[in-house]
Motif scaffolding. Sequence first.
Motif, PDB file in Angstrom:
ATOM      1  N   TRP A  90       0.814  -1.222   0.000  1.00  0.00           N
ATOM      2  CA  TRP A  90       0.000   0.000   0.000  1.00  0.00           C
ATOM      3  C   TRP A  90       0.848   1.274   0.000  1.00  0.00           C
ATOM      4  O   TRP A  90       0.426   2.273  -0.607  1.00  0.00           O
ATOM      5  N   PRO A  91       2.044   1.310   0.641  1.00  0.00           N
ATOM      6  CA  PRO A  91       2.815   2.558   0.562  1.00  0.00           C
ATOM      7  C   PRO A  91       3.219   2.913  -0.873  1.00  0.00           C
ATOM      8  O   PRO A  91       3.171   4.081  -1.269  1.00  0.00           O
ATOM      9  N   VAL A  92       3.585   1.899  -1.650  1.00  0.00           N
ATOM     10  CA  VAL A  92       3.967   2.143  -3.049  1.00  0.00           C
ATOM     11  C   VAL A  92       2.737   2.576  -3.845  1.00  0.00           C
ATOM     12  O   VAL A  92       2.793   3.535  -4.627  1.00  0.00           O
ATOM     13  N   ALA A  93       1.614   1.896  -3.634  1.00  0.00           N
ATOM     14  CA  ALA A  93       0.380   2.260  -4.343  1.00  0.00           C
ATOM     15  C   ALA A  93      -0.046   3.684  -3.997  1.00  0.00           C
ATOM     16  O   ALA A  93      -0.446   4.464  -4.873  1.00  0.00           O
ATOM     17  N   ARG A  94       0.050   4.044  -2.725  1.00  0.00           N
ATOM     18  CA  ARG A  94      -0.325   5.396  -2.302  1.00  0.00           C
ATOM     19  C   ARG A  94       0.602   6.436  -2.922  1.00  0.00           C
ATOM     20  O   ARG A  94       0.168   7.495  -3.362  1.00  0.00           O
ATOM     21  N   TRP A  95       1.923   6.125  -2.941  1.00  0.00           N
ATOM     22  CA  TRP A  95       2.864   7.057  -3.561  1.00  0.00           C
ATOM     23  C   TRP A  95       2.542   7.250  -5.042  1.00  0.00           C
ATOM     24  O   TRP A  95       2.517   8.375  -5.547  1.00  0.00           O
ATOM     25  N   MET A  96       2.288   6.142  -5.729  1.00  0.00           N
ATOM     26  CA  MET A  96       2.046   6.232  -7.167  1.00  0.00           C
ATOM     27  C   MET A  96       0.745   6.997  -7.459  1.00  0.00           C
ATOM     28  O   MET A  96       0.662   7.710  -8.464  1.00  0.00           O
ATOM     29  N   GLN A 102      -0.726   6.273 -11.938  1.00  0.00           N
ATOM     30  CA  GLN A 102      -1.593   5.101 -11.979  1.00  0.00           C
ATOM     31  C   GLN A 102      -1.425   4.295 -13.267  1.00  0.00           C
ATOM     32  O   GLN A 102      -1.441   3.063 -13.231  1.00  0.00           O
ATOM     33  N   LYS A 103      -1.265   4.949 -14.398  1.00  0.00           N
ATOM     34  CA  LYS A 103      -1.078   4.207 -15.656  1.00  0.00           C
ATOM     35  C   LYS A 103       0.226   3.419 -15.633  1.00  0.00           C
ATOM     36  O   LYS A 103       0.283   2.286 -16.081  1.00  0.00           O
ATOM     37  N   TRP A 104       1.268   4.037 -15.098  1.00  0.00           N
ATOM     38  CA  TRP A 104       2.548   3.336 -14.998  1.00  0.00           C
ATOM     39  C   TRP A 104       2.427   2.171 -14.024  1.00  0.00           C
ATOM     40  O   TRP A 104       2.977   1.097 -14.259  1.00  0.00           O
ATOM     41  N   ALA A 105       1.687   2.372 -12.948  1.00  0.00           N
ATOM     42  CA  ALA A 105       1.468   1.289 -11.972  1.00  0.00           C
ATOM     43  C   ALA A 105       0.781   0.098 -12.641  1.00  0.00           C
ATOM     44  O   ALA A 105       1.112  -1.056 -12.357  1.00  0.00           O
ATOM     45  N   GLN A 106      -0.151   0.365 -13.534  1.00  0.00           N
ATOM     46  CA  GLN A 106      -0.866  -0.704 -14.233  1.00  0.00           C
ATOM     47  C   GLN A 106       0.013  -1.435 -15.237  1.00  0.00           C
ATOM     48  O   GLN A 106      -0.333  -2.521 -15.681  1.00  0.00           O
ATOM     49  N   HIS A 107       1.146  -0.847 -15.573  1.00  0.00           N
ATOM     50  CA  HIS A 107       2.046  -1.446 -16.566  1.00  0.00           C
ATOM     51  C   HIS A 107       3.395  -1.828 -15.968  1.00  0.00           C
ATOM     52  O   HIS A 107       4.426  -1.772 -16.639  1.00  0.00           O
ATOM     53  N   GLY A 108       3.408  -2.220 -14.693  1.00  0.00           N
ATOM     54  CA  GLY A 108       4.620  -2.739 -14.081  1.00  0.00           C
ATOM     55  C   GLY A 108       5.474  -1.734 -13.340  1.00  0.00           C
ATOM     56  O   GLY A 108       6.548  -2.088 -12.836  1.00  0.00           O
ATOM     57  N   GLY A 109       5.048  -0.501 -13.249  1.00  0.00           N
ATOM     58  CA  GLY A 109       5.849   0.522 -12.602  1.00  0.00           C
ATOM     59  C   GLY A 109       6.009   0.343 -11.104  1.00  0.00           C
ATOM     60  O   GLY A 109       6.998   0.794 -10.520  1.00  0.00           O
ATOM     61  N   ALA A 110       5.038  -0.311 -10.470  1.00  0.00           N
ATOM     62  CA  ALA A 110       5.103  -0.472  -9.013  1.00  0.00           C
ATOM     63  C   ALA A 110       6.371  -1.216  -8.587  1.00  0.00           C
ATOM     64  O   ALA A 110       6.959  -0.884  -7.553  1.00  0.00           O
ATOM     65  N   ALA A 111       6.797  -2.192  -9.354  1.00  0.00           N
ATOM     66  CA  ALA A 111       8.013  -2.936  -9.005  1.00  0.00           C
ATOM     67  C   ALA A 111       9.241  -2.020  -8.995  1.00  0.00           C
ATOM     68  O   ALA A 111      10.126  -2.167  -8.147  1.00  0.00           O
ATOM     69  N   HIS A 112       9.278  -1.058  -9.906  1.00  0.00           N
ATOM     70  CA  HIS A 112      10.407  -0.126  -9.962  1.00  0.00           C
ATOM     71  C   HIS A 112      10.373   0.853  -8.792  1.00  0.00           C
ATOM     72  O   HIS A 112      11.417   1.148  -8.193  1.00  0.00           O
ATOM     73  N   VAL A 113       9.185   1.343  -8.464  1.00  0.00           N
ATOM     74  CA  VAL A 113       9.053   2.252  -7.328  1.00  0.00           C
ATOM     75  C   VAL A 113       9.397   1.511  -6.036  1.00  0.00           C
ATOM     76  O   VAL A 113      10.082   2.037  -5.159  1.00  0.00           O
ATOM     77  N   ASP A 114       8.950   0.267  -5.921  1.00  0.00           N
ATOM     78  CA  ASP A 114       9.259  -0.587  -4.765  1.00  0.00           C
ATOM     79  C   ASP A 114      10.772  -0.725  -4.586  1.00  0.00           C
ATOM     80  O   ASP A 114      11.303  -0.490  -3.495  1.00  0.00           O
TER      81      ASP A 114
END
Length: 131
Positions: A90-96, A102-114
């Motif tokens: 949730w911290p990564v999702a909240r940051w994004m 959000q579009k980047w999160a839907q395309h694999g960006g969360a792993a990079h932010v993590d």
Amino acid sequence: MFPTLFILLYLGHLLADYPLQTDHQAAHKADQCATGWAANLTHAATHITTCAAALTLGALVLDDMTMSLPVAVAALLWVGATHAFIDRRWPVARWMKFARQQKWAQHGGAAHVDQTAHILALVLAALALAA
């Protein structure tokens, strides 16, 4: 000494996040239940253990590497605690969401932010150890 400490902590991080993380931990570490917390904390403990092993090896092998034991313990606890927090997802999702990614999160960006958040925590730990 900072570069050496960071590389050793990063090695411990990579070992714990990839070859030593079980499928169960990866699948459940963000779950909002006892099983999720157990997976999360076991994974964080693996980070503490691998980073401690890497720092110990460095201290034994490298002539120029000295550390304060209390600072090393604090840095390792920091690594474990921040890893557990970031991996709740949730911290990564909240940051994004805050950063309008959000579009980047839907395309694999969360792993990079993590991973960027984990590396930031490692940099701070290495700075504390080098100070």
